[in-house]
Structures are given as structure tokens and as C-alpha cells.
Design a protein around this motif. Structure first.
Motif, mmCIF file in Angstrom:
data_model
loop_
_atom_site.group_PDB
_atom_site.id
_atom_site.type_symbol
_atom_site.label_atom_id
_atom_site.label_comp_id
_atom_site.label_asym_id
_atom_site.label_seq_id
_atom_site.Cartn_x
_atom_site.Cartn_y
_atom_site.Cartn_z
ATOM 1 N N SER B 84 26.478 15.788 51.791
ATOM 2 C CA SER B 84 25.535 16.026 50.709
ATOM 3 C C SER B 84 26.212 16.077 49.345
ATOM 4 N N GLY B 85 27.405 15.502 49.230
ATOM 5 C CA GLY B 85 28.011 15.389 47.913
ATOM 6 C C GLY B 85 29.374 16.057 47.860
ATOM 7 N N PHE B 86 29.758 16.427 46.665
ATOM 8 C CA PHE B 86 31.063 17.062 46.534
ATOM 9 C C PHE B 86 30.943 18.281 45.636
ATOM 10 N N MET B 87 31.927 19.180 45.764
ATOM 11 C CA MET B 87 32.001 20.304 44.838
ATOM 12 C C MET B 87 33.442 20.532 44.443
ATOM 13 N N LYS B 88 33.576 21.015 43.247
ATOM 14 C CA LYS B 88 34.904 21.242 42.709
ATOM 15 C C LYS B 88 34.805 22.537 41.934
ATOM 16 N N GLY B 89 35.581 23.521 42.346
ATOM 17 C CA GLY B 89 35.498 24.804 41.665
ATOM 18 C C GLY B 89 36.865 25.256 41.204
ATOM 19 N N GLU B 90 36.866 25.979 40.120
ATOM 20 C CA GLU B 90 38.122 26.463 39.589
ATOM 21 C C GLU B 90 37.869 27.886 39.154
ATOM 22 N N GLY B 91 38.718 28.797 39.574
ATOM 23 C CA GLY B 91 38.538 30.186 39.152
ATOM 24 C C GLY B 91 39.845 30.740 38.625
ATOM 25 N N ILE B 92 39.802 31.379 37.467
ATOM 26 C CA ILE B 92 41.004 32.021 36.926
ATOM 27 C C ILE B 92 40.799 33.530 37.060
ATOM 28 N N VAL B 93 41.745 34.157 37.710
ATOM 29 C CA VAL B 93 41.616 35.583 38.000
ATOM 30 C C VAL B 93 42.705 36.362 37.255
ATOM 31 N N ASP B 94 42.299 37.407 36.556
ATOM 32 C CA ASP B 94 43.264 38.281 35.868
ATOM 33 C C ASP B 94 43.044 39.722 36.335
ATOM 34 N N LEU B 95 44.134 40.375 36.694
ATOM 35 C CA LEU B 95 44.043 41.758 37.155
ATOM 36 C C LEU B 95 44.703 42.683 36.134
ATOM 37 N N GLU B 96 44.119 43.867 36.029
ATOM 38 C CA GLU B 96 44.687 44.847 35.117
ATOM 39 C C GLU B 96 44.573 46.210 35.787
ATOM 40 N N ALA B 97 45.685 46.932 35.826
ATOM 41 C CA ALA B 97 45.661 48.264 36.450
ATOM 42 C C ALA B 97 44.931 49.230 35.534
ATOM 43 N N GLN B 98 44.108 50.049 36.181
ATOM 44 C CA GLN B 98 43.396 51.066 35.412
ATOM 45 C C GLN B 98 43.416 52.330 36.265
ATOM 46 N N GLY B 99 44.498 53.090 36.120
ATOM 47 C CA GLY B 99 44.695 54.256 36.976
ATOM 48 C C GLY B 99 44.832 53.819 38.415
ATOM 49 N N GLU B 100 44.026 54.411 39.297
ATOM 50 C CA GLU B 100 44.070 54.063 40.721
ATOM 51 C C GLU B 100 43.244 52.813 41.023
ATOM 52 N N ASN B 101 42.497 52.377 40.013
ATOM 53 C CA ASN B 101 41.636 51.207 40.204
ATOM 54 C C ASN B 101 42.256 49.977 39.566
ATOM 55 N N THR B 102 41.624 48.847 39.885
ATOM 56 C CA THR B 102 42.066 47.594 39.282
ATOM 57 C C THR B 102 40.857 46.879 38.704
ATOM 58 N N VAL B 103 41.009 46.461 37.456
ATOM 59 C CA VAL B 103 39.927 45.677 36.853
ATOM 60 C C VAL B 103 40.226 44.200 37.059
ATOM 61 N N LEU B 104 39.271 43.504 37.649
ATOM 62 C CA LEU B 104 39.456 42.075 37.939
ATOM 63 C C LEU B 104 38.512 41.268 37.041
ATOM 64 N N LYS B 105 39.125 40.439 36.220
ATOM 65 C CA LYS B 105 38.318 39.559 35.353
ATOM 66 C C LYS B 105 38.416 38.141 35.887
ATOM 67 N N TRP B 106 37.302 37.490 35.993
ATOM 68 C CA TRP B 106 37.341 36.113 36.496
ATOM 69 C C TRP B 106 36.481 35.190 35.637
ATOM 70 N N VAL B 107 36.970 33.972 35.542
ATOM 71 C CA VAL B 107 36.225 32.913 34.842
ATOM 72 C C VAL B 107 36.157 31.734 35.800
ATOM 73 N N GLY B 108 34.990 31.262 36.071
ATOM 74 C CA GLY B 108 34.870 30.159 37.030
ATOM 75 C C GLY B 108 34.174 28.952 36.418
#
Lengths: 777, 147
Positions: B84-108
Motif C-alpha cells: 500500500s505504498g511507502f513510508m519514511k520517518g525521521e525522528g530527532i530525540v533530545d534528552l535532558e535530565a531534570q532531577g530524577e526525571n528525564t525530559v524527552l523532546k522529539w521532532v518528527g
């Protein structure tokens, strides 16, 4: 010639079989041992094909053949180039199956034949194709830029043709003018969407070396001739039948679509019949489209609103290939002058390749563009000059005593553009009367006071129809008394079985119900070019008249010897030949047909052969020019952007009317398609030239809810170019609709000052324009 | 079709980074992913089934991880094609520590072609957001479950 039937609302001969499900469309052809084909198409708008591996597909259950480019041999080259033109420098056509490059989404890559369509589709999924995506030329403007990605690597740019026509001295006219208006106009892509998609069935008889093809095409004879040449067969051993065809509108007049070669090829290789029916989703990518143009246009006028000059420089989106040449932009630029006197005119276009489905003529074929640009310019001019839009048009009409009128251009048939006849002011005034233009300002004001946004539009056009080179017909009276007509023009629902019968009926003195018309079967008539450019009634119709006249003359000759009277005293009527003034001395046409084919003794020399039969051809030296005026009243819902067409008036002149009911049907259908192109239908592509509207969920055809009942009137200015006095009417309905709807919408929204330069609109686009206009106020 | 978002995951940045590089976690959390076969480090052969609008199809292709900057950044590339066709995906992931947690920013960025584009483009944004939402929800569950 008496005209009992020509001009009468004769019921259609074809309706009983079509309405009771006894029509024969290509998909109704079922042959023993028939296999079914499916096409694997490119999902990329532009890519190099690195590898095609059909190994798994070839061994899949029920698969009998898989064709890829190398399997085509000599047939793998570019498909035929139609209609060359000196200005068309790069006449690119696709191959039946893509070789090393695909250039639009939907381009065929492999052809699978299996025991059923289901198995063929499943096997398509097993074919592995490795693509290297290439940069895409998606939008028309971007593709025309010098640094755009090239659709064809061997070209310096995507521009394949650059053509200019000029009348007078436009520069001088613009320099002298007291008023000039300049605007950029965009018309977007649309699809013909016939109810019946394309389809081909082929059967090969190896012993007789005979190929039978059923093809949903508008041009069966050129298809036969082409197939014979490609496969090295005698033309008379190839039979192409375009049976009942469920609409074509230009999209089925290609020579060739890939499947028209692949299906016969597979049938010949396999020695068994093969069928391929296009599905609707395929139709949205694999059947030619039309309409995308961008015009930079300007008009120059004097202080009284008389046109001094018009200039348009435009881009024409050809799609990935240009098999049909530059007919569409030529028609656009030669339709633009319309019913107006334009002493100085400059039209110039560049045809541009893009990575989108190929473009070829679709009903209107450039005419809606020319009319849209011209009518929009006049509307703007009227506003700038503070003149009534009707008055600006009145001041510029070509007058009835000016025919034949030389426009000064070369038309699509390569003949000078010369209007043969017409009465433009008369049509215009009738349309204004009918829509109630004089009382419109008051009516509109009253509606506004009630909170209704009503607008009135009025637009004019001249339609080139009935061009050559020729068509022919053979008329035969059989001993049963029944008359048979065979002609090369195919029929796609236009009513040829009736209108052509009416023409012969008047000549032969038999009712049209006693006449059977055969069209689109090369075994019955082998000369002709096809059904396109609103030409069947004019060109084939006059051929039928000539052939019927020859048969009538022969009938008189035979009757003269049977009734012992001079041929000049024999008349035809009620299916008989009789001595003038002595109706009792008569003989039926059937008896004459029998007598004209004696089994023994001698035959008079002056009969010039047996039977009551004659074939004749009609080859017009130029086209006949119809014209018309459309007027409408629309209501705009300013909150939703929805449009309701409250009234729609068509005043139309196509010369002598053959059948008013058939003609009204043509116009009704044309207006429906025109409304689609004005407001509903738009083929959307994304930035990578991926088509986004490939179902009727996204591509909105107007339905009975959107299409109003029409008020149609006919003006009859007979064409002096043919003895019937007829002109074509096939495209009339569709031509001015975008122009008239957009003008009416603008009129409705006049308090907001909305200015529209594009078609089609859509509810969301119109709402966006309204929101922007309100924000800016 | 561009999409972006931010998620806060309940784990330290190193844990999140490890999970984002773990083929088993990726396989478990990527919606519709049937198979993930390592071809070479950070390059996998992938088979997945996704339905967009009325078109449900299987796609075969590759998943690769590039531009790695441990423990805070990578780029995910997914390419697949099918009936049924093709797909092409690209995701850029950036992590940043925030105390015991991690903030994950993504752009796709996602591109689809063929039948899925013709029939499903209007749905792509919504479907994409839903699938990515499922992916992170799954990661979150994995992280909270792990000791």
C-alpha cells in the motif's frame, strides 16, 4: 429536404437497452478461459528504479504471467506521439511499463495476469521494487523555475514548449490605453471522472492471426491502426470495439494508454483472453487529468470601456509526459478572445513538465481557462471604470453583420481562427432578461436586508467545435426495410444512436426508430479519427446526411424502374418510394433493397452496383463556432463558505438543433461538471507530488443536491459551413461555469470587497477568503 | 508532515538512554512492529503493520539510529515499503535530565506515498500523534515497571 425529425424531441433509441441493463460495457465482456490483469504502479512521484524482482509473483498461486519492462522487447519504447507541433521541442511520452525511471505516482511498473483479479492484485504485492527517490518537481510554478528538479534528465529545464501568437500591436495598445488592469489567475487540476473507468479486453486467435479488442475508448479506429502497426498485423485482422462507453469527456481519447498495449500483448503471448478494468483509485492516478494553468493577464481599455488590447502569458502543467501535444494551451489561448472584438492580442505560454499524472484534454480542454481569464478581466475593468459589467460586454461584442469574423490566430486544427456565424448580442440580452438582470440590484438589496448574501453572475463564451480532418458513415437499407448506419465515431452517452438516425430519417423518409446506428466497431466502419472536440454531430452528422442522400438517390433510381416513372417524380416517405401525386403507386424501401440486389439476369449500369448502400465522408475546411451565455444567482453562507446555486440560465447557440432533449442533456451534464470545476472538485497533491484526493471521499463530485435545474434557451444561427447548419455542443455546458460562479460569489460578497482570481474554490477556501476579508475590514 | 512533542519520563537520563537503544524495548513499544532483526549495530530490519484511514498495510524496511551523542541525542530513521505504498520517518530525540526525571523532546517528520497517501493523508497527523503517544506511554510503563 423535409425536417420532420431533425429538430424534434425524438426519444433516444439507446435508452431501452441502457435503462434495462442490457448495455454492453467492457466489463460485461466475458470470454471462455479469460484471465485478469492488475497493474503495479509507482508509489513515488520521481524515482530511479534500481531493481524489480518479480520472482515470487511469478510463482504465486494462479499467476499466469508477469510483465516488466525488459519483457516488452521492442514494445518497451516510448508510446506514440500524437499531434506534433513545431513549438513542442520535447515531445516526451511514457513507456507501457517504466524502464529505469518513474515520473509520477501511478506510472505502471509491472503487469500481472492471473486466474482472477484478486490473485493478480495479491501477486502485485509480492513484486519487490527498489526505488531511489529523486527530487520532485511538484508545483507548476516551482517546476518552471530554471533550478527546478528535472522531470526528464536529458532536458535543460522542464519547459517543453514555448509558443506565442500575436494580433496587432499590443505594446502600442497598452501605451495608448487610458485604463489597464493586470491580474494573476490560477486554475487547478481536475479529473473527468466518467462513471465507467477505463477497461480493456483482448482475445487472440493464433490460427486466424486475428486480434479482437474491446476498449473503453473514444477513438477505436486509431487504436486499431496503432495495434496493427505495433504487432505487425493486417489492419483488417484487428478489430477494436468501443461498445457502450460510460462517459469519456476526453480522458478516453489517448493513443495509447499503457494498458491498451499490455492487455493485447498478454493475450497474444498467453493465447487466452485477458481483461483489465481500472478501479476508481487507479483512475485518479492512471487516467489523464487536466486544467492546471497560471495566467498573468492584462487588459487595456479606452475611457468608454472599449477593449484596446489583451495580453496573457501563462504556464501550462503538462504532467510527466505530453503525448497529446500542446492542444490544451492552444485552445485556452484561442478561446480567450471569445465574443469580443480584441484588435490587439498577445498570448504566450510555456508548457512545463511536473511529476504529476499526464495532462490531456478534458471536456472544455482549455476553453474554461480562456473564458475565466477574459471574463475576470472584464469584471475588473468594469469596476475600475465604474461601468456596469453588462455594458462593458455590450460595447465589445462582435456584431451579427461582421461574420465571418477573422480573429487573427491559428486554431487547434491548424486553420485560421475564423468565426463562421453567430449572434452574440441576441444571446446576451436573452440571458439578461431571463435572469432578471434589470431588476437585480433591487432584488439583491432586498435579500441583503433579510440577511441573505445573494450574487448574480453572467459570462459569455465562444466554443470552437466540429473540426476536421474528416468522419464518414455508411448507410444501408436491408431487405427488411430497416436502415443501418455505421460510423467511425464512438459514442459515450451523447445520443448518437438517435441524433444520427434523425438526420438519415429525414432524408430517407423513415422514422428514426427504424434506423439502427452502429458506432465504435472497426469491423463495421474502419475510417475515422474519434469522438472529441464537440465534433460528432457536425462532422459525422454531415457524413450521414451525404450517405443517406446517395442512398435516397439510388432508391429513386430503382423505384423508377419498378414503378415505371422517371426518377425525378419518385418521392420517399413512410418507408416507401412513391410516384409524386400518386401515393398508391408505391413500393417499400425493403422491396427496393431486394430488387437492387438481383440474383439472375442483368442489372442497369446506372445503378453503379447492387443494394441500397452508400458510404460518404465529410471533411470540413475549418471548425464551426458555437456560443452562449450563462447567468446564475447564488447564495453564499458566509459562516460555512457553502454555496447554493439558486438559479442557472443557459442561452446557447449551436446552429440548427438536431434534438432539443439530447442537447439539453448535454448542457445539463456540462454545467454539472463545470460546477465541480468551479467549486467542488480539486485534485490535491502534496509537496512531494503525492496525490491526496484519490477517492470520492476527498474528490467531491457535485451531486443532485448541488446541481440546480437549468433554464435553457436556444438561439439558432445556422452554420454556413455545412448543409445541416449544425455546430457542436458537447463542451458548451462546462466552459463558462467557473467564470460565472466566481463572478456571482464576488457579487454576493461585494460588501466584503472579496476579489477572486482562482478556480476551483471550495467551501473551506471560500470561508478562508471571507474570514480574511472580515479581519481586514 | 511534521510533528513534535515533549514527554517527561520517570527515570534518570542514563536509564532512558539505555532503553531508547534497546532493540527489545523498541520492538515492544513501537506500535505495529512485528519484527526487529539486527543487521549491524544500530541498524535493524523491521516489519510493521499500520492502519491509516481505510488502508491497513504491512511494511518491510529498516530502522536505524544515527547521530548518537550519549546520553542525550540521537536520530531515528524508519523506512518501509509494502503493497500500500511507502513510508519514511525521521525522528530527532533530545534528552535532558531534570532531577530524577528525564525530559524527552522529539521532532518528527513523516512522508508517505502511494495508496496510503492518496487515501490516508488527511488522517496522517492524527494517526501519527496517536502512534507516537502509544510509543511513549509504553516506554513510561517499561520504566516504571523496571526495578
Amino acid at each position: 429536404m423535409s425536417t420532420r425529425y431533425v429538430g424534434a424531441p425524438v426519444p433516444r433509441n439507446e435508452d431501452p437497452s441502457l435503462l434495462t441493463g442490457r448495455g454492453l460495457f467492457v466489463d460485461d465482456v466475458h470470454l471462455p478461459a479469460m484471465a485478469h490483469a492488475a497493474v503495479l504502479r509507482s508509489p513515488h512521484a520521481h524515482a530511479r528504479i534500481r531493481r524489480v524482482d518479480a520472482g515470487r509473483a511469478r510463482t504465486a498461486p494462479g499467476v499466469v504471467a508477469v510483465l516488466t519492462h525488459p519483457d516488452l522487447g521492442a514494445l518497451g519504447g516510448p508510446l506514440p506521439r500524437l499531434i506534433p507541433h513545431p513549438a513542442l521541442l520535447h515531445h516526451k511520452t511514457q513507456s507501457a511499463l517504466a524502464g529505469d525511471t518513474v515520473r509520477f505516482v501511478g506510472e505502471p511498473v509491472a503487469f500481472v495476469v492471473a486466474e482472477s483479479r484478486y490473485l493478480a492484485e495479491d501477486a502485485c504485492d509480492l513484486i519487490e521494487v527498489e526505488y531511489d527517490p529523486l527530487p520532485v518537481a511538484a508545483s507548476l510554478e516551482a517546476a518552471a523555475a530554471p533550478d527546478a528538479p528535472r522531470v526528464h534528465a536529458d532536458m535543460d529545464s522542464n519547459v517543453c514548449a514555448h509558443y506565442t501568437q500575436r494580433v496587432g500591436n499590443v505594446e502600442q495598445a497598452f501605451a495608448m490605453a487610458s485604463h489597464r488592469v493586470r491580474e494573476r489567475f490560477r486554475i487547478d487540476r481536475g479529473a473527468a471522472c466518467p462513471l465507467e473507468t477505463r477497461g480493456v479486453v483482448a482475445a487472440w486467435d493464433a490460427r486466424a492471426r486475428r486480434l479482437d479488442v474491446w476498449d473503453s475508448t473514444q477513438a477505436p479506429i486509431p487504436i486499431r491502426n496503432g495495434l496493427a502497426a505495433m504487432f505487425g498485423l493486417a489492419e483488417q485482422n484487428v478489430r477494436v470495439v468501443a461498445p457502450d462507453v460510460g462517459g469519456g469527456f476526453g480522458s478516453k481519447v489517448m493513443m495509447f494508454y499503457p494498458e491498451e498495449i499490455l492487455v493485447p500483448l498478454a493475450a497474444m503471448r498467453l493465447g487466452r483472453p485477458v481483461k483489465w478494468i481500472e478501479d476508481r483509485r487507479e483512475h485518479f492516478v492512471a487516467t489523464n487529468q487536466e486544467r492546471e494553468q497560471i495566467h498573468d493577464a492584462e487588459i487595456a481599455l479606452d475611457a468608454e470601456g472599449r477593449i484596446l488590447g489583451v495580453r496573457t502569458v501563462f504556464l501550462y502543467d503538462a504532467g510527466a509526459y505530453i503525448p497529446y501535444g500542446i492542444i490544451v494551451p492552444i485552445v485556452a489561448s484561442t478561446t480567450l478572445p471569445g465574443p469580443y472584438r480584441i484588435p490587439n492580442y498577445h498570448c504566450e505560454f510555456r508548457a512545463v513538465f511536473t511529476n504529476k499524472t499526464t495532462v490531456s484534454p478534458y471536456r472544455g480542454a482549455g476553453r474554461p481557462h480562456g473564458v475565466f481569464v477574459m471574463e475576470r478581466l472584464l469584471d475588473r475593468a468594469a469596476r475600475e471604470l465604474g461601468l456596469d459589467r453588462a455594458d462593458v460586454r455590450r460595447r465589445n461584442f462582435i456584431q451579427p453583420d461582421e461574420f465571418p469574423y477573422e480573429v487573427g490566430l491559428i486554431y487547434q486544427d491548424n486553420a485560421p481562427l475564423r468565426y463562421d456565424s453567430g449572434n452574440y448580442p441576441a444571446c446576451f440580452e436573452r440571458a439578461l432578461d431571463r435572469i432578471g438582470y434589470a431588476g437585480w440590484p433591487a432584488a439583491q438589496a432586498a435579500a441583503r436586508a433579510r440577511g441573505r448574501w445573494l450574487g448574480c453572475g453572467i459570462a459569455c463564451y465562444v466554443e470552437g467545435t466540429g473540426i476536421g480532418p474528416y468522419e464518414g458513415a455508411r448507410v444501408t437499407v436491408e431487405p427488411s426495410g430497416r436502415v443501418f448506419i455505421a460510423t467511425g465515431v464512438g459514442t459515450q452517452g451523447q445520443g448518437h444512436m438517435t441524433s444520427l438516425a434523425q438526420i438519415a430519417a429525414d432524408v430517407l423518409g423513415v422514422p428514426p426508430q427504424n434506423i439502427t446506428v452502429h458506432t465504435g466497431d472497426t469491423a463495421l466502419f474502419g475510417w475515422g479519427t474519434g469522438t472529441f472536440a464537440s465534433r460528432a454531430a457536425t462532422v459525422a452528422g454531415n457524413a450521414v446526411a451525404l450517405a443517406a442522400q446517395a442512398v435516397a438517390a439510388k432508391a429513386r433510381l430503382v423505384a423508377a424502374s419498378l414503378l415505371e416513372a422517371p426518377p425525378e417524380e419518385i418521392e420517399l416517405g413512410e418507408g416507401t418510394a412513391f410516384v409524386r401525386g400518386v401515393p398508391g403507386r408505391s413500393v417499400t424501401l425493403g422491396e427496393l433493397a431486394r430488387a437492387a440486389n438481383p440474383l439472375r439476369f442483368t442489372m442497369p449500369k446506372e445503378w453503379e452496383g447492387p443494394g441500397l448502400e452508400a458510404a460518404r465522408y465529410f471533411a470540413p475546411s475549418q471548425g464551426a463556432f458555437s456560443n452562449g451565455v450563462h447567468a446564475c444567482i447564488v447564495a453564499v453562507d458566509v459562516e460555512t463558505g457553502l454555496l447554493r446555486v439558486e438559479r442557472y440560465v443557459v442561452v446557447h447557440d449551436c446552429g440548427r438543433v438536431i434534438n432539443p432533449v439530447i442537447l439539453d442533456g448535454q448542457i445539463q451534464g456540462g454545467v454539472a461538471q463545470g460546477l465541480g470545476g468551479a467549486f467542488w472538485e480539486k485534485l490535491a497533491y502534496d509537496d512531494e507530488a503525492q496525490p491526496l484526493s484519490t477517492t470520492f471521499m476527498d474528490y467531491l463530485l457535485p451531486t443532485a443536491v448541488e446541481v440546480p435545474p437549468l433554464e435553457i434557451e436556444h438561439v439558432e444561427t445556422p452554420s454556413p459551413l455545412n448543409s445541416l447548419g449544425v455546430k457542436g455542443a458537447g463542451e458548451a455546458g462546462v466552459i463558462p461555469v467557473p467564470a460565472v460562479i466566481v463572478q456571482a460569489v464576488e457579487d454576493a460578497l461585494a460588501p466584503l470587497g472579496i476579489h477572486i482570481t482562482e478556480a476551483p474554490l471550495s467551501p473551506s477556501r471560500l470561508r478562508q477568503l471571507i474570514v480574511e476579508a472580515r479581519r481586514d475590514r | 508532515m511534521k510533528l513534535e512533542g515533549t514527554n517527561t519520563l520517570p527515570a534518570p537520563i542514563e536509564t532512558v538512554w539505555k532503553m531508547l537503544n534497546d532493540p527489545e524495548a523498541l520492538r515492544r513499544c513501537t506500535p505495529g512492529l512485528h519484527e526487529l532483526k539486527e543487521l549491524e549495530p544500530d541498524r535493524y530490519e523491521a516489519t510493521l503493520t499500520i492502519g491509516i484511514a481505510a488502508v491497513r498495510g504491512s511494511y518491510k524496511g529498516t530502522l536505524s539510529i544515527t547521530d548518537k551523542q550519549a546520553p542525550s541525542h540521537y536520530k531515528l530513521l524508519l523506512e518501509g515499503s509494502g503493497g500500500s505504498g511507502f513510508m519514511k520517518g525521521e525522528g530527532i530525540v533530545d534528552l535532558e535530565a531534570q532531577g530524577e526525571n528525564t525530559v524527552l523532546k522529539w521532532v518528527g517528520d513523516m512522508q508517505i506515498g502511494g495508496i496510503i497517501a492518496g487515501v490516508g493523508q488527511r488522517m496522517l497527523g492524527g494517526v501519527g500523534k496517536m502512534l507516537i503517544g502509544q510509543f511513549f506511554k509504553c516506554l513510561e510503563q517499561q520504566l516504571t515497571r523496571s526495578p
